[in-house]
Design an enzyme around this catalytic site. Structure first.
Site, PDB file in Angstrom:
ATOM      1  N   LYS A   1      46.202  40.748  30.723  1.00  0.00           N
ATOM      2  CA  LYS A   1      47.154  39.855  30.075  1.00  0.00           C
ATOM      3  C   LYS A   1      46.556  39.274  28.791  1.00  0.00           C
ATOM      4  O   LYS A   1      46.242  40.010  27.892  1.00  0.00           O
ATOM      5  CB  LYS A   1      47.595  38.781  31.082  1.00  0.00           C
TER       6      LYS A   1
ATOM      7  N   TYR B   1      51.339  34.768  41.991  1.00  0.00           N
ATOM      8  CA  TYR B   1      51.508  36.147  41.576  1.00  0.00           C
ATOM      9  C   TYR B   1      51.806  36.991  42.820  1.00  0.00           C
ATOM     10  O   TYR B   1      51.052  36.952  43.805  1.00  0.00           O
ATOM     11  CB  TYR B   1      50.236  36.621  40.869  1.00  0.00           C
TER      12      TYR B   1
ATOM     13  N   ARG C   1      28.486  53.174  37.454  1.00  0.00           N
ATOM     14  CA  ARG C   1      29.163  52.315  38.441  1.00  0.00           C
ATOM     15  C   ARG C   1      28.365  51.028  38.611  1.00  0.00           C
ATOM     16  O   ARG C   1      28.897  49.942  38.738  1.00  0.00           O
ATOM     17  CB  ARG C   1      29.347  53.032  39.791  1.00  0.00           C
TER      18      ARG C   1
ATOM     19  N   ASP D   1      43.223  31.064  39.417  1.00  0.00           N
ATOM     20  CA  ASP D   1      43.668  32.209  38.629  1.00  0.00           C
ATOM     21  C   ASP D   1      44.024  31.659  37.244  1.00  0.00           C
ATOM     22  O   ASP D   1      45.024  30.963  37.086  1.00  0.00           O
ATOM     23  CB  ASP D   1      44.882  32.864  39.310  1.00  0.00           C
TER      24      ASP D   1
HETATM   25  C1  PLP Z   1      49.025  40.391  36.473  1.00  0.00           C
HETATM   26  C2  PLP Z   1      48.449  39.298  37.279  1.00  0.00           C
HETATM   27  C3  PLP Z   1      47.521  39.567  38.297  1.00  0.00           C
HETATM   28  C4  PLP Z   1      47.127  40.979  38.701  1.00  0.00           C
HETATM   29  O1  PLP Z   1      46.441  41.625  37.690  1.00  0.00           O
HETATM   30  P1  PLP Z   1      46.485  43.218  37.453  1.00  0.00           P
HETATM   31  O2  PLP Z   1      45.603  43.380  36.269  1.00  0.00           O
HETATM   32  O3  PLP Z   1      47.913  43.613  37.211  1.00  0.00           O
HETATM   33  O4  PLP Z   1      45.942  43.865  38.677  1.00  0.00           O
HETATM   34  C5  PLP Z   1      46.979  38.492  38.971  1.00  0.00           C
HETATM   35  N1  PLP Z   1      47.325  37.218  38.678  1.00  0.00           N
HETATM   36  C6  PLP Z   1      48.229  36.926  37.721  1.00  0.00           C
HETATM   37  C7  PLP Z   1      48.581  35.508  37.454  1.00  0.00           C
HETATM   38  C8  PLP Z   1      48.814  37.951  36.986  1.00  0.00           C
HETATM   39  O5  PLP Z   1      49.711  37.653  36.051  1.00  0.00           O
END
Ligand code: PLP
Length: 364
Positions: free
Chosen positions: A202, A107, A55, A177
């Site tokens: 992603k 998001y 962890r 982000d």
């Molecule tokens: C998918 C996404 C998130 C959240 O991420 P997870 O891995 O699904 O928890 C945050 N910001 C954006 C722009 C995303 O596309």
């Protein structure tokens, strides 16, 4: 151990090598997966290379963090999901009474996290259109700890002037982000922001086979705070997930080039397609959006574009945010129209992707 430390190498070279070291045991070219919860101590408190419990730290996770840090030009801390990363970041910089500025289009999960979870702990927020810098400045309060930026925005795909926001941030910290743009197209830390967050699920991992997140910063103190929360709250990614993430990162520049090529071909076709309006593609990355009155029917008729949430992987995906990812925003300021369709163009052949959309659009 010969750890890769060549910050002067070009981006594509760092994508392949950063975080990886020559295997001291067997000379394996592919990185080992340290799927171990704990590590033997020679004497109580005497650790091998600082590892005691996974962890707190794990070599496979450290490798993935080094790779992301190298590409974003900061220090990366990874988490079990993008939302876990966001939760850790907001927890690190906010306390009861803090105020956060969120973009009007963002998001959906980020909105839900602040609105439904962190609000319980006394964090307040304001939704602001990021293109309206005066509105942003007016929304800043003495207690504003964080300004959240998404660029391109999800799902509208607007590109935001990050430097202009940084210039007006006052005493707040700014986070971008960078999930949609990736460090191939945008390096927000070089534009003066304090943090980058990723859903590594992603483009960074890029194969729809792992959920993960990361926060990157250049500030040593904030990095230490994030690491403290990573260990104290424990929303860590497992070693195998970190291995998959790093494996994806190694082809990121190649994939992003093909995603963009396909998105260009698809958006050029959509501009002339019957019934289609409002085509959006920021000019980079693989995300395309458009409007069509029969959005739900159309999204059910593609063969290659799979009808699924998520984005940024090798296979193409189609979704209708109003009915899928952004349901939580219905009836709010951030609501997405029902005829809005979002595409994540994969790395298939562009002609096949265009043909797939053509047959779907012409059959509804
Ligand atoms: C998918 C996404 C998130 C959240 O991420 P997870 O891995 O699904 O928890 C945050 N910001 C954006 C722009 C995303 O596309």
């Amino acid at each position: 151990m010969s750890e890769y430390q060549h910050p002067g190498d070009a981006f594509a070279t760092r994508a392949v090598h950063a975080g990886l070291e020559t295997d001291p045991a067997y000379g394996a070219v592919a990185p080992a997966i340290y799927q171990s919860a704990t590590f033997i101590q020679k004497r109580p408190g005497e650790y091998t290379a600082g590892y005691d419990y996974s962890r707190t730290a794990n070599p496979t996770r450290d490798a993935a963090e080094a790779a992301i840090g190298s590409l974003e030009e900061g220090r990366a801390v990874t988490f079990a999901s993008g939302l876990a990363a966001e939760h850790a970041l907001i927890t690190a910089v906010c306390s009861a009474g803090s105020h956060v500025i969120l973009p009007k289009h963002l998001y959906g999960g980020t909105h839900r996290l602040v609105d439904k979870v962190l609000a319980q702990w006394g964090v307040t927020y304001t939704l602001v259109d990021q293109g309206d810098l005066d509105a942003l400045e007016r929304a800043i309060r003495p207690k504003t700890a964080l300004i959240w930026v998404e660029s391109p925005t999800n799902p509208m795909l607007d590109v935001v002037d990050i430097e202009a926001i940084v210039a007006r941030k006052g005493n707040a910290l700014v986070v971008v982000d960078n999930t949609f743009a990736t460090p191939v197209n945008q390096l927000p830390l070089n534009q003066g922001v304090d943090f980058v967050v990723h859903s590594t699920t992603k483009y960074l991992a890029g194969h729809s086979d792992v959920i993960g997140g990361a926060v990157v910063t250049r500030n040593e103190e904030l990095d230490q705070k994030l690491r403290f929360i990573q260990n104290a709250a424990g929303a860590i990614p497992g070693p195998f997930d970190c291995f998959l993430l790093q494996r994806g990162i190694r082809t990121l520049p190649l994939r992003m080039a093909q995603h963009a090529r396909n998105a260009r071909a698809v958006s050029e076709y959509l501009e002339t397609a019957p019934g289609v309006t409002g085509v959006r593609w920021p000019g980079f990355s693989g995300m395309v959006a458009f409007r069509h009155p029969k959005s739900n029917e159309l999204a059910s008729r593609t063969r290659l574009f799979a009808l699924a949430e998520s984005l940024g992987a090798v296979e193409s995906l189609i979704e209708v945010p109003h009915s899928m990812t952004h349901q939580a925003t219905t009836g709010t300021d951030a609501a997405i129209p029902a005829d809005f369709v979002r595409l994540s163009c994969g790395i298939e052949d562009p002609d096949d992707l265009v043909e797939d959309l053509r047959q779907a659009i012409e059959s509804v």
